[in-house]
Design a protein around this motif. Structure first.
Motif, PDB file in Angstrom:
ATOM      1  N   THR A   5      13.033  -0.254  -8.260  1.00 53.87           N
ATOM      2  CA  THR A   5      12.210   0.674  -9.043  1.00 53.87           C
ATOM      3  C   THR A   5      13.006   1.917  -9.429  1.00 53.87           C
ATOM      4  O   THR A   5      12.919   2.393 -10.568  1.00 53.87           O
ATOM      5  CB  THR A   5      10.964   1.082  -8.250  1.00 53.87           C
ATOM      6  N   ALA A   6      13.786   2.439  -8.489  1.00 55.08           N
ATOM      7  CA  ALA A   6      14.620   3.604  -8.785  1.00 55.08           C
ATOM      8  C   ALA A   6      15.643   3.280  -9.871  1.00 55.08           C
ATOM      9  O   ALA A   6      15.923   4.117 -10.742  1.00 55.08           O
ATOM     10  CB  ALA A   6      15.327   4.076  -7.517  1.00 55.08           C
ATOM     11  N   LEU A   7      16.185   2.066  -9.830  1.00 62.05           N
ATOM     12  CA  LEU A   7      17.132   1.646 -10.862  1.00 62.05           C
ATOM     13  C   LEU A   7      16.461   1.627 -12.234  1.00 62.05           C
ATOM     14  O   LEU A   7      17.005   2.162 -13.217  1.00 62.05           O
ATOM     15  CB  LEU A   7      17.684   0.260 -10.523  1.00 62.05           C
ATOM     16  N   ALA A   8      15.264   1.028 -12.310  1.00 61.82           N
ATOM     17  CA  ALA A   8      14.558   0.955 -13.586  1.00 61.82           C
ATOM     18  C   ALA A   8      14.196   2.352 -14.100  1.00 61.82           C
ATOM     19  O   ALA A   8      14.374   2.658 -15.295  1.00 61.82           O
ATOM     20  CB  ALA A   8      13.294   0.103 -13.427  1.00 61.82           C
ATOM     21  N   THR A  36       0.834  -1.207   0.000  1.00 61.35           N
ATOM     22  CA  THR A  36       0.000   0.000   0.000  1.00 61.35           C
ATOM     23  C   THR A  36       0.866   1.254   0.000  1.00 61.35           C
ATOM     24  O   THR A  36       0.607   2.205  -0.754  1.00 61.35           O
ATOM     25  CB  THR A  36      -0.928  -0.001   1.223  1.00 61.35           C
ATOM     26  N   ILE A  37       1.894   1.269   0.848  1.00 59.50           N
ATOM     27  CA  ILE A  37       2.796   2.422   0.908  1.00 59.50           C
ATOM     28  C   ILE A  37       3.495   2.628  -0.425  1.00 59.50           C
ATOM     29  O   ILE A  37       3.636   3.757  -0.920  1.00 59.50           O
ATOM     30  CB  ILE A  37       3.817   2.232   2.048  1.00 59.50           C
ATOM     31  N   TYR A  38       3.941   1.540  -1.022  1.00 59.44           N
ATOM     32  CA  TYR A  38       4.632   1.608  -2.316  1.00 59.44           C
ATOM     33  C   TYR A  38       3.726   2.228  -3.378  1.00 59.44           C
ATOM     34  O   TYR A  38       4.127   3.155  -4.103  1.00 59.44           O
ATOM     35  CB  TYR A  38       5.051   0.192  -2.710  1.00 59.44           C
ATOM     36  N   VAL A  39       2.495   1.749  -3.466  1.00 60.99           N
ATOM     37  CA  VAL A  39       1.564   2.260  -4.476  1.00 60.99           C
ATOM     38  C   VAL A  39       1.200   3.718  -4.198  1.00 60.99           C
ATOM     39  O   VAL A  39       1.173   4.552  -5.120  1.00 60.99           O
ATOM     40  CB  VAL A  39       0.296   1.381  -4.520  1.00 60.99           C
ATOM     41  N   LEU A  40       0.938   4.040  -2.930  1.00 58.69           N
ATOM     42  CA  LEU A  40       0.546   5.408  -2.587  1.00 58.69           C
ATOM     43  C   LEU A  40       1.658   6.410  -2.872  1.00 58.69           C
ATOM     44  O   LEU A  40       1.394   7.536  -3.306  1.00 58.69           O
ATOM     45  CB  LEU A  40       0.140   5.481  -1.115  1.00 58.69           C
ATOM     46  N   LEU A  41       2.909   6.010  -2.627  1.00 57.88           N
ATOM     47  CA  LEU A  41       4.035   6.912  -2.880  1.00 57.88           C
ATOM     48  C   LEU A  41       4.066   7.330  -4.350  1.00 57.88           C
ATOM     49  O   LEU A  41       4.111   8.529  -4.678  1.00 57.88           O
ATOM     50  CB  LEU A  41       5.351   6.239  -2.488  1.00 57.88           C
ATOM     51  N   PHE A  42       4.021   6.339  -5.244  1.00 69.59           N
ATOM     52  CA  PHE A  42       4.124   6.667  -6.662  1.00 69.59           C
ATOM     53  C   PHE A  42       2.846   7.313  -7.187  1.00 69.59           C
ATOM     54  O   PHE A  42       2.909   8.192  -8.058  1.00 69.59           O
ATOM     55  CB  PHE A  42       4.481   5.412  -7.462  1.00 69.59           C
ATOM     56  N   ALA A  43       1.699   6.914  -6.648  1.00 65.27           N
ATOM     57  CA  ALA A  43       0.450   7.561  -7.064  1.00 65.27           C
ATOM     58  C   ALA A  43       0.464   9.038  -6.689  1.00 65.27           C
ATOM     59  O   ALA A  43       0.045   9.900  -7.476  1.00 65.27           O
ATOM     60  CB  ALA A  43      -0.746   6.847  -6.419  1.00 65.27           C
ATOM     61  N   THR A  45      10.452  11.060 -15.091  1.00 60.15           N
ATOM     62  CA  THR A  45      11.213   9.902 -14.594  1.00 60.15           C
ATOM     63  C   THR A  45      12.208  10.313 -13.528  1.00 60.15           C
ATOM     64  O   THR A  45      12.465   9.549 -12.582  1.00 60.15           O
ATOM     65  CB  THR A  45      11.937   9.203 -15.754  1.00 60.15           C
ATOM     66  N   GLY A  46      12.765  11.517 -13.636  1.00 56.64           N
ATOM     67  CA  GLY A  46      13.690  11.995 -12.605  1.00 56.64           C
ATOM     68  C   GLY A  46      12.996  12.203 -11.277  1.00 56.64           C
ATOM     69  O   GLY A  46      13.533  11.839 -10.221  1.00 56.64           O
ATOM     70  N   VAL A  47      11.785  12.771 -11.306  1.00 55.16           N
ATOM     71  CA  VAL A  47      11.017  12.995 -10.081  1.00 55.16           C
ATOM     72  C   VAL A  47      10.702  11.660  -9.406  1.00 55.16           C
ATOM     73  O   VAL A  47      10.894  11.494  -8.194  1.00 55.16           O
ATOM     74  CB  VAL A  47       9.716  13.768 -10.391  1.00 55.16           C
ATOM     75  N   LEU A  48      10.223  10.684 -10.167  1.00 55.43           N
ATOM     76  CA  LEU A  48       9.865   9.384  -9.597  1.00 55.43           C
ATOM     77  C   LEU A  48      11.092   8.653  -9.055  1.00 55.43           C
ATOM     78  O   LEU A  48      11.045   8.055  -7.977  1.00 55.43           O
ATOM     79  CB  LEU A  48       9.158   8.520 -10.640  1.00 55.43           C
ATOM     80  N   ALA A  49      12.192   8.696  -9.801  1.00 58.44           N
ATOM     81  CA  ALA A  49      13.400   7.996  -9.356  1.00 58.44           C
ATOM     82  C   ALA A  49      13.939   8.595  -8.069  1.00 58.44           C
ATOM     83  O   ALA A  49      14.309   7.867  -7.133  1.00 58.44           O
ATOM     84  CB  ALA A  49      14.468   8.044 -10.449  1.00 58.44           C
ATOM     85  N   MET A  50      13.977   9.931  -7.980  1.00 58.99           N
ATOM     86  CA  MET A  50      14.488  10.567  -6.767  1.00 58.99           C
ATOM     87  C   MET A  50      13.540  10.385  -5.601  1.00 58.99           C
ATOM     88  O   MET A  50      13.975  10.263  -4.448  1.00 58.99           O
ATOM     89  CB  MET A  50      14.751  12.053  -7.013  1.00 58.99           C
ATOM     90  N   GLY A  51      12.233  10.354  -5.874  1.00 59.42           N
ATOM     91  CA  GLY A  51      11.279  10.078  -4.802  1.00 59.42           C
ATOM     92  C   GLY A  51      11.503   8.697  -4.220  1.00 59.42           C
ATOM     93  O   GLY A  51      11.523   8.513  -2.996  1.00 59.42           O
ATOM     94  N   ALA A  52      11.689   7.695  -5.099  1.00 58.70           N
ATOM     95  CA  ALA A  52      11.928   6.326  -4.642  1.00 58.70           C
ATOM     96  C   ALA A  52      13.243   6.224  -3.879  1.00 58.70           C
ATOM     97  O   ALA A  52      13.311   5.598  -2.815  1.00 58.70           O
ATOM     98  CB  ALA A  52      11.926   5.378  -5.840  1.00 58.70           C
TER      99      ALA A  52
END
Length: 441
Positions: A84-87, A6-13, A43-50
């Motif tokens: 996920t950050a790597l991808a 749930t935390i994983y999905v909510l973070l990226f959502a 992609t930069g925002v998502l990678a740095m967030g992760a």
């Protein structure tokens, strides 16, 4: 597991929603290069967030354990975020580099840039940093790819993983600089900008703590190895440690990081003893790798050890008055600690304990049998080579009230998955199946 999913999905959502609210996609012209710029930013925002959340989880925040289901679940989330950050970083890099290659090969024409509107001195200063930020970010990306891949290779020796993984903190700090400089100036005053600033601030603090060796420092205690006993048939070493420092009283089912050799680093081992207020801890350590195979030869009574913990939420709680415990191999250790606690203070529950092993040791089984008798727990021994692997059907047949029970499993993940699926398919609430995750990498 459902909490970390749930935390994983909510973070990226949340990050995707905040990014969309900035208007990046809606305001982008239907042309390749503006769309490419938006995708690089996305992609930069998502990678740095992760990476930022993963870096904060690396601090082993004990106060967050109840929300995450234990440190073992926290490390699983940490791993998911790292992969996920790597991808995302690879996709980010491809959006940057592939169009450049296509322009160089004459397959794309890069549009000419028009005159820039007047900008503040701060934005101009950041613009001057772009070239350097891109260069160091590229090298940090290459380093992150190598370090994350090494962490995912199970055969990479732990003592080297322990050292190389810490370098990710330094790489992360470089990527924070890269992100701050190259993030669009218009995004900083938005909700996305504020969230990213907080995430990168938290991640940077965690990175510095990691680099100075501060992770878990307040949870550490010095002890002396005061007892050793080797069970040869199942290749398990019992280690007794007498603490010399203050220690937070642990609950049966928790684990600790133990350092016998500073070059090797700390390894997680489940506590096989309950808290006795005398500062005496016990661990049963299975020979599962290069390092643990050497312990029977190198450990000596009187040797110093550093213990960090306790961690974990494998606490045998819940309202059910019926419990079923399954220990696969060395996964029996949390149940040994709980048996000792119940012998001192029974909780009135009706409990069946299964010990499944491929390497039965008579002395070990005799000790386990004695503990079960003292605790009033029914013990079932399963020799996997003789009896086969324990199945959900066997559990249901042996315990008719299985649907009213909570199941506590510790052992190989595949074994636990098969039991969980077999029981939930027949009506067990998945929330009543509790599993300790051994894999900390």
């Amino acid at each position: 597991m459902k909490y970390i999913r749930t935390i994983y999905v909510l973070l990226f959502a949340a990050l995707v929603l905040l990014w969309l609210l900035t208007g990046n996609l809606l305001q982008t012209p239907l042309q390749f290069f503006p769309f490419r710029s938006a995708m690089i930013n996305f992609t930069g925002v998502l990678a740095m967030g992760a990476m930022s959340v993963g870096m904060m989880l690396a601090l082993r925040p004990s106060r967050m354990e109840p929300f995450l289901g234990g440190l073992d679940k926290s490390y699983r989330l940490h791993k998911w975020l790292g992969v996920t950050a790597l991808a995302l970083s690879i996709v980010h890099w491809l959006w940057v580099e592939v169009p450049r290659w296509l322009v160089g090969w004459g397959m794309l024409v890069k549009p000419s840039k028009g005159p820039k509107p007047p900008q503040s001195w701060l934005v101009e200063w950041f613009n001057l940093q772009h070239g350097f930020a891109e260069q160091v970010g590229e090298w940090a990306f290459y380093a992150a790819v190598v370090l994350i891949l090494l962490a995912l290779i199970r055969y990479f020796p732990y003592r080297y993983f322990f050292r190389t993984h810490r370098l990710l903190a330094l790489v992360y700090l470089v990527l924070v600089y890269h992100s701050i400089v190259l993030m669009k100036p218009a995004q900083w005053p938005t909700a996305l900008g504020m969230v990213m600033a907080l995430l990168m601030l938290g991640g940077s603090i965690a990175a510095v703590v990691s680099l100075v060796g501060g992770i878990g420092r307040r949870m550490r205690a010095v002890g002396i190895v005061d007892a050793l006993e080797y069970f040869r048939d199942n290749h398990v070493l019992q280690v007794g440690i007498q603490l010399r420092d203050r220690w937070m009283p642990h609950q049966a089912g928790q684990f600790a990081f133990v350092t016998f050799d500073h070059k090797e680093g700390a390894h997680p081992f489940t506590l096989s003893s309950c808290w006795d207020h005398r500062g005496k801890l016990c661990f049963h350590i299975k020979e599962l790798g290069d390092y643990t195979r050497t312990l029977p030869e190198v450990l000596r009574v009187g040797q110093m050890a550093i213990v960090e913990g306790p961690y974990g939420c494998f606490d045998f709680g819940g309202p059910q008055q019926r419990q079923i415990w399954i220990g696969g191999g060395i996964g029996i250790t949390p149940f040994m600690a709980r048996l000792q606690a119940l012998a001192v203070q029974p909780d009135g529950r009706e409990i069946d304990l299964w010990y499944s092993t491929a390497e039965p040791d008579p002395g070990f089984i005799e000790r386990l049998t004695r503990l079960a008798e003292q605790a009033g727990v029914r013990l079932h021994i399963v020799f996997s080579e003789r009896d086969g692997r324990l199945t959900a059907d066997q559990l249901r047949e042996a315990v008719p009230q299985w649907q009213e029970a909570s199941i506590w499993f510790c052992g190989p993940s595949g074994f636990g998955k098969a039991l969980r699926e077999g029981l939930t398919e027949c009506g067990l609430d998945s929330a009543n199946f509790h599993q300790e995750l051994f894999d900390m990498r």
